[in-house]
Design a protein around this motif. Structure first.
Motif, PDB file in Angstrom:
ATOM      1  N   LYS A 290      25.858  57.270 -55.693  1.00 16.40           N
ATOM      2  CA  LYS A 290      25.536  56.763 -54.363  1.00 16.40           C
ATOM      3  C   LYS A 290      26.777  56.831 -53.479  1.00 16.40           C
ATOM      4  CE  LYS A 290      21.288  55.288 -55.332  1.00 16.40           C
ATOM      5  NZ  LYS A 290      20.077  55.829 -54.673  1.00 16.40           N
ATOM      6  N   PRO A 291      26.682  57.518 -52.327  1.00 17.03           N
ATOM      7  CA  PRO A 291      27.843  57.589 -51.439  1.00 17.03           C
ATOM      8  C   PRO A 291      27.973  56.327 -50.594  1.00 17.03           C
ATOM      9  CG  PRO A 291      26.025  58.827 -50.504  1.00 17.03           C
ATOM     10  CD  PRO A 291      25.553  58.331 -51.832  1.00 17.03           C
ATOM     11  N   GLY A 292      29.210  55.949 -50.326  1.00 13.16           N
ATOM     12  CA  GLY A 292      29.475  54.795 -49.478  1.00 13.16           C
ATOM     13  C   GLY A 292      30.846  54.905 -48.848  1.00 13.16           C
ATOM     14  N   LEU A 293      31.245  53.866 -48.153  1.00 15.77           N
ATOM     15  CA  LEU A 293      32.509  53.883 -47.424  1.00 15.77           C
ATOM     16  C   LEU A 293      33.333  52.649 -47.738  1.00 15.77           C
ATOM     17  CD1 LEU A 293      31.180  54.952 -43.903  1.00 15.77           C
ATOM     18  CD2 LEU A 293      32.396  56.417 -45.529  1.00 15.77           C
ATOM     19  N   ILE A 294      34.630  52.852 -47.839  1.00 20.87           N
ATOM     20  CA  ILE A 294      35.607  51.770 -47.765  1.00 20.87           C
ATOM     21  C   ILE A 294      36.519  52.141 -46.605  1.00 20.87           C
ATOM     22  CG2 ILE A 294      37.536  50.601 -48.874  1.00 20.87           C
ATOM     23  CD1 ILE A 294      36.186  50.939 -51.531  1.00 20.87           C
ATOM     24  N   GLY A 295      36.344  51.468 -45.497  1.00 19.81           N
ATOM     25  CA  GLY A 295      37.029  51.869 -44.284  1.00 19.81           C
ATOM     26  C   GLY A 295      36.506  53.217 -43.830  1.00 19.81           C
ATOM     27  N   ALA A 296      37.415  54.163 -43.641  1.00 19.80           N
ATOM     28  CA  ALA A 296      37.034  55.511 -43.201  1.00 19.80           C
ATOM     29  C   ALA A 296      37.101  56.519 -44.352  1.00 19.80           C
ATOM     30  CB  ALA A 296      37.950  55.960 -42.069  1.00 19.80           C
ATOM     31  N   THR A 297      37.016  55.995 -45.578  1.00 17.16           N
ATOM     32  CA  THR A 297      37.114  56.846 -46.768  1.00 17.16           C
ATOM     33  C   THR A 297      35.791  56.866 -47.508  1.00 17.16           C
ATOM     34  OG1 THR A 297      39.472  56.347 -47.032  1.00 17.16           O
ATOM     35  CG2 THR A 297      38.322  57.199 -48.962  1.00 17.16           C
ATOM     36  N   LEU A 298      35.347  58.045 -47.908  1.00 17.40           N
ATOM     37  CA  LEU A 298      34.151  58.172 -48.733  1.00 17.40           C
ATOM     38  C   LEU A 298      34.481  57.720 -50.148  1.00 17.40           C
ATOM     39  CD1 LEU A 298      31.210  59.278 -49.144  1.00 17.40           C
ATOM     40  CD2 LEU A 298      32.285  61.442 -49.814  1.00 17.40           C
ATOM     41  N   VAL A 299      33.727  56.755 -50.648  1.00 17.60           N
ATOM     42  CA  VAL A 299      33.905  56.273 -52.019  1.00 17.60           C
ATOM     43  C   VAL A 299      32.536  56.211 -52.673  1.00 17.60           C
ATOM     44  CG1 VAL A 299      34.785  54.465 -53.518  1.00 17.60           C
ATOM     45  CG2 VAL A 299      35.910  54.894 -51.325  1.00 17.60           C
ATOM     46  N   TRP A 300      32.356  56.971 -53.734  1.00 17.46           N
ATOM     47  CA  TRP A 300      31.085  56.978 -54.448  1.00 17.46           C
ATOM     48  C   TRP A 300      30.997  55.740 -55.333  1.00 17.46           C
ATOM     49  CZ3 TRP A 300      27.420  60.893 -53.732  1.00 17.46           C
ATOM     50  CH2 TRP A 300      27.838  61.952 -52.912  1.00 17.46           C
ATOM     51  N   LEU A 301      29.795  55.219 -55.458  1.00 15.67           N
ATOM     52  CA  LEU A 301      29.576  53.936 -56.126  1.00 15.67           C
ATOM     53  C   LEU A 301      30.140  53.908 -57.540  1.00 15.67           C
ATOM     54  CD1 LEU A 301      28.310  51.124 -55.961  1.00 15.67           C
ATOM     55  CD2 LEU A 301      26.144  52.120 -56.732  1.00 15.67           C
ATOM     56  N   SER A 302      30.071  55.038 -58.241  1.00 21.00           N
ATOM     57  CA  SER A 302      30.550  55.067 -59.622  1.00 21.00           C
ATOM     58  C   SER A 302      32.050  54.822 -59.736  1.00 21.00           C
ATOM     59  CB  SER A 302      30.206  56.409 -60.271  1.00 21.00           C
ATOM     60  OG  SER A 302      30.856  57.474 -59.590  1.00 21.00           O
ATOM     61  N   ARG A 303      32.787  54.938 -58.633  1.00 18.95           N
ATOM     62  CA  ARG A 303      34.237  54.736 -58.667  1.00 18.95           C
ATOM     63  C   ARG A 303      34.670  53.435 -57.998  1.00 18.95           C
ATOM     64  NH1 ARG A 303      37.171  59.568 -59.593  1.00 18.95           N
ATOM     65  NH2 ARG A 303      39.067  58.329 -59.418  1.00 18.95           N
ATOM     66  N   VAL A 304      33.717  52.578 -57.669  1.00 19.29           N
ATOM     67  CA  VAL A 304      34.063  51.313 -57.021  1.00 19.29           C
ATOM     68  C   VAL A 304      34.418  50.281 -58.082  1.00 19.29           C
ATOM     69  CG1 VAL A 304      33.238  49.434 -55.556  1.00 19.29           C
ATOM     70  CG2 VAL A 304      32.577  51.788 -55.046  1.00 19.29           C
ATOM     71  N   GLY A 305      35.649  49.756 -58.025  1.00 18.28           N
ATOM     72  CA  GLY A 305      36.073  48.717 -58.948  1.00 18.28           C
ATOM     73  C   GLY A 305      35.692  47.334 -58.457  1.00 18.28           C
ATOM     74  N   HIS A 306      35.864  46.342 -59.333  1.00 17.07           N
ATOM     75  CA  HIS A 306      35.493  44.965 -58.970  1.00 17.07           C
ATOM     76  C   HIS A 306      36.269  44.480 -57.744  1.00 17.07           C
ATOM     77  CE1 HIS A 306      32.930  44.447 -62.413  1.00 17.07           C
ATOM     78  NE2 HIS A 306      33.900  44.761 -63.258  1.00 17.07           N
ATOM     79  N   ALA A 307      37.512  44.888 -57.621  1.00 21.27           N
ATOM     80  CA  ALA A 307      38.330  44.416 -56.506  1.00 21.27           C
ATOM     81  C   ALA A 307      37.883  45.023 -55.176  1.00 21.27           C
ATOM     82  CB  ALA A 307      39.805  44.743 -56.757  1.00 21.27           C
ATOM     83  N   GLN A 308      37.061  46.079 -55.243  1.00 17.83           N
ATOM     84  CA  GLN A 308      36.667  46.764 -54.010  1.00 17.83           C
ATOM     85  C   GLN A 308      35.207  46.529 -53.644  1.00 17.83           C
ATOM     86  OE1 GLN A 308      37.549  50.411 -55.861  1.00 17.83           O
ATOM     87  NE2 GLN A 308      39.630  50.582 -55.062  1.00 17.83           N
ATOM     88  N   GLU A 309      34.473  45.803 -54.472  1.00 11.49           N
ATOM     89  CA  GLU A 309      33.034  45.655 -54.243  1.00 11.49           C
ATOM     90  C   GLU A 309      32.716  45.039 -52.893  1.00 11.49           C
ATOM     91  OE1 GLU A 309      31.652  43.401 -57.532  1.00 11.49           O
ATOM     92  OE2 GLU A 309      31.518  45.123 -58.894  1.00 11.49           O
ATOM     93  N   ASP A 310      33.512  44.079 -52.464  1.00 15.38           N
ATOM     94  CA  ASP A 310      33.213  43.397 -51.201  1.00 15.38           C
ATOM     95  C   ASP A 310      33.469  44.293 -49.988  1.00 15.38           C
ATOM     96  OD1 ASP A 310      32.540  41.155 -52.618  1.00 15.38           O
ATOM     97  OD2 ASP A 310      34.468  40.162 -52.353  1.00 15.38           O
TER      98      ASP A 310
END
Length: 317
Positions: A290-310
């Motif tokens: 699943k594609p998503g964003l952290i700020g202006a960066t593309l981050v796929w859900l499979s690479r989201v760590g616990h510290a970045q979930e929010d």
């Protein structure tokens, strides 16, 4: 002769300099009058022409690739000329074009178009939604650079991979975080890394071949084949796993330092890029990741760590 400039090429032109769109317009007029002015680029059906940036204000030297058809021209590639790049002399172009020439040039030309279309779909979404990830993509390589790499590898580089590398020569990631833009935040490997990794793996296979001489046939180990071209790695600086393109079969395969089993589905490079584009354009229908964003960066859900979930939010359609 009708000369078409797709929207993504116009977007690229506007980013390269204020004078580039005008230079492209002038070139289109010249192509309408002289559609065969370009030189063979090394890819079936693609001609290349160089624009002298000194003739236009705020315009670098440009390499422009276009498709010539009986009643139309479509400009497909646009990139600044790298002054450090090896010149694409006649020998280079012949090497890329003629070594193991595809049996069906028409099919190869279609493959070039499909690869370029899929990649442009990906970069359009990055440009509009994840500009930091878009900024991490390298400019395309030239035919001379690809010909040099082909010589280093000692095998013919498949036409779809040549087409991709003409558009981008690798992914440096967003803000130094090691996140590439492909599913799982995998990254396209820079061409220097492709050659070095292939050489390292072939050295490892040479060692195994020495040991294989004393092994029974069923116990012999293959860690790498000469036709396997590394293309995508786990991250921009992480080579622990990734994907290679088998130049013999045309399919992607996977490698892993941790002996993880290969995926069940066999993708070509085109279908892999098309699926990535599909997931970016219709995130709600994405299945593998699943594609998503952290700020202006593309981050796929499979690479989201616990510290970045929010901080992570799904990519909107």
């Amino acid at each position: 002769m009708n000369v078409e400039i797709p929207p993504d090429v116009r977007d690229t032109a506007s980013q390269l300099g204020a004078g580039v769109p005008y230079a492209l317009k002038v070139l289109a007029g010249r192509l309408a009058d002289d559609p065969d002015m370009g030189r063979p680029s090394g890819l079936p059906g693609i001609l290349d022409v160089t624009v002298d940036g000194d003739l236009f204000e705020d315009c670098p030297d440009l390499s422009v690739g276009y498709i010539r058809e009986p009643d139309r021209i479509e400009i497909r590639f646009l990139r600044p000329v790298d002054p450090t790049e090896p010149p694409a002399d006649a020998h280079d172009r012949e090497q890329v074009r003629d070594q193991d020439r595809p049996a069906d040039p028409a099919t190869a030309a279609i493959t070039v178009r499909e690869t370029a279309d899929a990649w442009h779909r990906i970069t359009r979404r990055l440009q509009h939604n994840a500009p930091d990830s878009y900024a991490g993509l390298r400019a395309g390589a030239g035919p001379g650079t690809i010909a040099t790499l082909q010589g280093d590898l000692g095998i013919r580089i498949p036409v779809e991979l040549c087409a991709l590398w003409l558009l981008t020569a690798g992914d440096d990631g967003a803000n130094g975080r090691g996140w590439g833009c492909l599913p799982g935040n995998r990254a396209l490997m820079p061409l220097d890394d492709v050659a070095a990794f292939h050489r390292m793996k072939m050295d490892a296979q040479a060692h195994e071949d020495t040991l294989n001489a004393d092994r029974r046939e069923g116990d012999r180990i293959t860690v790498w084949k000469p036709t396997w071209i590394p293309v995508v790695s786990y991250g921009t600086a992480d080579r622990s796993s990734g994907l290679y393109l088998d130049a013999e079969t045309g399919y992607l395969g996977s490698w892993s330092r941790y002996n993880e089993p290969p995926g069940e589905e066999l993708d070509t490079l085109v279908t892999y890029l098309e699926e990535a584009a599909d997931m970016l354009e219709a995130p709600a229908l994405a299945t593998r990741d699943k594609p998503g964003l952290i700020g202006a960066t593309l981050v796929w859900l499979s690479r989201v760590g616990h510290a970045q979930e929010d901080r992570w939010r799904p990519l909107a359609s």
